[in-house]
Design a protein around this motif. Structure first.
Motif, PDB file in Angstrom:
ATOM      1  N   PHE A 120       0.707  -1.091  -0.033  1.00 33.89           N
ATOM      2  CA  PHE A 120      -0.089   0.201  -0.076  1.00 33.89           C
ATOM      3  C   PHE A 120       0.740   0.962   0.080  1.00 33.89           C
ATOM      4  O   PHE A 120       0.109   2.051   0.287  1.00 33.89           O
ATOM      5  N   GLY A 121       1.902   0.909  -0.395  1.00 39.83           N
ATOM      6  CA  GLY A 121       3.033   2.324  -0.274  1.00 39.83           C
ATOM      7  C   GLY A 121       2.875   2.710   1.420  1.00 39.83           C
ATOM      8  O   GLY A 121       3.561   2.406   2.534  1.00 39.83           O
ATOM      9  N   GLY A 122       3.031   4.142   1.401  1.00 37.66           N
ATOM     10  CA  GLY A 122       2.771   4.737   3.075  1.00 37.66           C
ATOM     11  C   GLY A 122       1.870   4.612   4.271  1.00 37.66           C
ATOM     12  O   GLY A 122       0.255   4.626   2.867  1.00 37.66           O
ATOM     13  N   VAL A 123       0.843   3.845   5.126  1.00 32.28           N
ATOM     14  CA  VAL A 123       0.334   3.534   5.452  1.00 32.28           C
ATOM     15  C   VAL A 123       0.561   4.605   6.915  1.00 32.28           C
ATOM     16  O   VAL A 123       1.715   4.913   7.930  1.00 32.28           O
ATOM     17  N   PRO A 124      -0.566   4.496   7.700  1.00 35.02           N
ATOM     18  CA  PRO A 124      -1.015   4.968   9.132  1.00 35.02           C
ATOM     19  C   PRO A 124      -0.091   4.092  10.504  1.00 35.02           C
ATOM     20  O   PRO A 124       0.124   3.025  10.183  1.00 35.02           O
ATOM     21  N   TYR A 125       0.991   5.051  10.989  1.00 33.58           N
ATOM     22  CA  TYR A 125       1.791   4.158  11.427  1.00 33.58           C
ATOM     23  C   TYR A 125       1.541   4.247  12.887  1.00 33.58           C
ATOM     24  O   TYR A 125       1.659   5.452  13.574  1.00 33.58           O
ATOM     25  N   TYR A 126       1.088   3.267  14.222  1.00 34.27           N
ATOM     26  CA  TYR A 126       1.241   3.433  15.107  1.00 34.27           C
ATOM     27  C   TYR A 126       2.167   2.983  16.074  1.00 34.27           C
ATOM     28  O   TYR A 126       2.612   1.992  15.855  1.00 34.27           O
ATOM     29  N   ASP A 127       2.764   3.425  16.976  1.00 35.71           N
ATOM     30  CA  ASP A 127       3.902   3.021  17.573  1.00 35.71           C
ATOM     31  C   ASP A 127       2.992   3.305  19.022  1.00 35.71           C
ATOM     32  O   ASP A 127       3.957   3.092  20.294  1.00 35.71           O
ATOM     33  N   THR A 128       1.413   3.169  19.332  1.00 38.91           N
ATOM     34  CA  THR A 128       0.860   2.868  20.675  1.00 38.91           C
ATOM     35  C   THR A 128      -0.352   2.288  20.133  1.00 38.91           C
ATOM     36  O   THR A 128      -0.837   1.527  19.035  1.00 38.91           O
ATOM     37  N   ASN A 180       1.069   7.279   6.491  1.00 40.04           N
ATOM     38  CA  ASN A 180       2.022   8.445   6.846  1.00 40.04           C
ATOM     39  C   ASN A 180       3.652   8.404   5.581  1.00 40.04           C
ATOM     40  O   ASN A 180       3.390   7.399   4.525  1.00 40.04           O
ATOM     41  N   ASP A 181       4.055   8.736   5.563  1.00 35.56           N
ATOM     42  CA  ASP A 181       4.367   8.944   3.772  1.00 35.56           C
ATOM     43  C   ASP A 181       5.704   8.263   4.330  1.00 35.56           C
ATOM     44  O   ASP A 181       6.748   7.461   4.945  1.00 35.56           O
ATOM     45  N   THR A 218       9.198   7.316   6.946  1.00 34.41           N
ATOM     46  CA  THR A 218       8.753   7.702   8.534  1.00 34.41           C
ATOM     47  C   THR A 218       8.123   6.027   8.302  1.00 34.41           C
ATOM     48  O   THR A 218       8.741   5.990   9.317  1.00 34.41           O
ATOM     49  N   VAL A 219       7.412   5.674   7.456  1.00 36.27           N
ATOM     50  CA  VAL A 219       7.123   4.129   7.605  1.00 36.27           C
ATOM     51  C   VAL A 219       7.973   3.211   8.171  1.00 36.27           C
ATOM     52  O   VAL A 219       9.101   2.100   8.933  1.00 36.27           O
ATOM     53  N   TYR A 220       8.862   3.027   6.780  1.00 35.11           N
ATOM     54  CA  TYR A 220      10.524   2.611   6.716  1.00 35.11           C
ATOM     55  C   TYR A 220      11.842   2.860   7.601  1.00 35.11           C
ATOM     56  O   TYR A 220      12.567   1.986   8.037  1.00 35.11           O
ATOM     57  N   GLY A 221      11.278   4.267   7.888  1.00 35.73           N
ATOM     58  CA  GLY A 221      12.062   4.400   8.995  1.00 35.73           C
ATOM     59  C   GLY A 221      12.158   3.412  10.305  1.00 35.73           C
ATOM     60  O   GLY A 221      13.101   3.445  10.283  1.00 35.73           O
ATOM     61  N   HIS A 222      10.601   3.862  10.729  1.00 35.34           N
ATOM     62  CA  HIS A 222      10.146   2.684  11.969  1.00 35.34           C
ATOM     63  C   HIS A 222      11.018   1.399  11.477  1.00 35.34           C
ATOM     64  O   HIS A 222      11.455   0.969  12.496  1.00 35.34           O
ATOM     65  N   ILE A 223      10.670   0.315  10.207  1.00 34.61           N
ATOM     66  CA  ILE A 223      10.866  -0.795   9.927  1.00 34.61           C
ATOM     67  C   ILE A 223      11.943  -1.002  10.217  1.00 34.61           C
ATOM     68  O   ILE A 223      12.344  -2.052  11.285  1.00 34.61           O
ATOM     69  N   LEU A 224      12.785  -0.074   9.975  1.00 32.06           N
ATOM     70  CA  LEU A 224      14.432  -0.650  10.011  1.00 32.06           C
ATOM     71  C   LEU A 224      14.933  -0.088  11.302  1.00 32.06           C
ATOM     72  O   LEU A 224      15.579  -1.203  11.670  1.00 32.06           O
ATOM     73  N   GLU A 225      14.384   0.761  12.186  1.00 36.17           N
ATOM     74  CA  GLU A 225      14.958   1.300  13.504  1.00 36.17           C
ATOM     75  C   GLU A 225      14.057  -0.175  14.533  1.00 36.17           C
ATOM     76  O   GLU A 225      15.023  -1.444  15.125  1.00 36.17           O
ATOM     77  N   ASP A 226      13.382  -0.990  14.149  1.00 32.08           N
ATOM     78  CA  ASP A 226      13.165  -2.197  14.620  1.00 32.08           C
ATOM     79  C   ASP A 226      13.620  -3.662  14.179  1.00 32.08           C
ATOM     80  O   ASP A 226      14.129  -4.408  15.391  1.00 32.08           O
TER      81      ASP A 226
END
Length: 287
Positions: A38-46, A56-57, A60-68
Motif C-alpha cells: 500500500f505504500g505509506g500507511v498509518p503508523y502506530y507506536d501505541t 504516514n509517508d 517515516t514508515v520505513y524508518g520505523h521498520i528499519l529501527e525495529d
C-alpha cells in the motif's frame, strides 16, 4: 500493547529486552509487507489507534521498520529460545531484504510514472532513498550472515519446500512460519492445495492448480538452473516411476512440462503421499 505493558513487570531484564525485540521484529515484518502493498500507511507506536488517522509517508514508515529490525538484530540471541521465534539472524535477513527492496525501487523509479501533489507522492515514491548506501549496507550485512551465523545453503534445494524436511529448512531458513498440530498455539496447518503445489489427485499430494505460472516465468530462468525444473512443470500422476522416498517418506514427482503444456503449473511446494498423514490430505504439516 505488549510494549506499553511490559516495562513495570518484575522479571529478568535480559529476557524482557528479548521479548521487546521479538515484538518489534514482528511489528517490522507486518509493516514491511503492509507498505509493500500500500505504500505509506498509518503508523502506530501505541495501542491507542485512530481509524481516521492519515497515512504516514514512506520515509517515516520505513524508518520505523528499519529501527525495529536493527533493535532485534542487536538484542536477540543467535538462536531462538523457543522454536519458531525470531532471533538475531532473522532480523539481519529482514534488514538486508528491506535495504535491497528500497534500493531496487529507487533504481527502477518505482512510482515515477504517477503524478500527484507532493503529499500524495510521498506516499508512493522512493526519492528519499540512497540506493548506493542501502546496497552497501545489504552487502556488508550479508557477508556477516554468511561468515558468522552458521546458516548455509542446504545441499538439496528441493528439500526447502517439502512437507517433512524441517532439518534442511533449519539449515538455511532465517525465519519460518511454523506449522503445529494444536490450534491456537501457532500456524495450525497450512493449506496450499490451491496455490503452489502440483496439480493432481489429493491422495498422492496434488492440488487444484488455481494459480498458474505465465510463460515469462519459465523464460526468466537460465535453462541450467535446477530450480526451474523443480518450481515449474507438469502435474502429478500415480505412476511407479514417479515415486521417490525422502527421509523414509513417500513423495510423487510431477511430470515434466513447459509453458506450451495444458498441465503447466507451479510445483514449488510438495505434499507427501496422503496415506502417511494423520491429517486431511488438503492440509500440510510443513513450515
Amino acid at each position: 500493547y505488549l510494549l506499553e505493558k511490559i516495562q513495570p513487570i518484575d522479571m529478568s531484564e535480559t529476557r524482557k529486552a528479548e521479548i521487546i525485540a521479538e515484538a518489534r521484529f514482528l511489528r517490522g515484518v507486518y509493516y514491511f509487507y503492509l507498505s509493500n502493498f500500500f505504500g505509506g500507511v498509518p503508523y502506530y507506536d501505541t495501542s491507542e489507534q485512530d481509524p481516521l488517522a492519515p497515512r504516514n509517508d514512506m520515509q517515516t514508515v520505513y524508518g520505523h521498520i528499519l529501527e525495529d529490525f536493527q533493535n532485534a538484530y542487536e538484542v536477540l540471541p543467535d538462536r531462538p529460545l523457543n522454536k519458531g521465534c525470531a532471533h538475531k539472524w532473522s532480523a539481519a535477513g529482514f534488514l538486508v531484504k528491506t535495504w535491497c527492496y528500497l534500493a531496487s525501487c529507487k533504481m527502477n523509479n518505482v512510482g515515477g510514472d504517477i503524478s500527484g501533489s507532493p503529499e500524495q507522492m510521498a506516499l508512493i515514491n522512493f526519492d528519499w532513498v540512497d540506493a548506493a548506501d542501502y546496497y552497501r549496507k545489504a552487502y556488508e550485512l550479508s557477508e556477516v550472515i554468511i561468515e558468522q551465523s552458521a546458516f548455509k545453503l542446504t545441499k538439496n534445494y528441493d528439500r526447502l519446500f517439502r512437507e517433512t524436511c524441517e532439518t534442511e529448512q533449519y539449515e538455511e531458513c532465517l525465519f519460518t512460519a511454523e506449522s503445529v498440530d494444536v490450534q491456537g498455539l501457532g500456524n495450525d496447518y497450512l493449506a496450499l492445495v490451491f496455490y503452489h503445489i502440483p496439480c493432481g489427485p489429493g491422495q498422492i499430494g496434488g492440488g487444484y492448480g488455481n494459480y498458474r505460472p505465465i510463460g515469462e516465468c519459465w523464460k526468466r530462468y537460465n535453462q541450467l538452473d535446477i530450480r526451474r525444473a523443480h518450481n515449474l512443470g507438469g502435474g502429478l500422476e500415480e505412476k511407479e516411476e514417479l515415486r521417490e522416498e525422502i527421509g523414509g517418506v513417500l513423495y510423487y514427482k510431477p511430470n515434466t512440462a513447459s509453458p506450451s503444456s495444458m498441465s503447466f503449473c507451479i510445483n514449488k511446494f510438495r505434499y507427501r503421499d496422503a496415506a502417511s498423514k494423520k491429517i486431511a490430505s488438503a492440509y500440510c504439516e510443513g513450515n
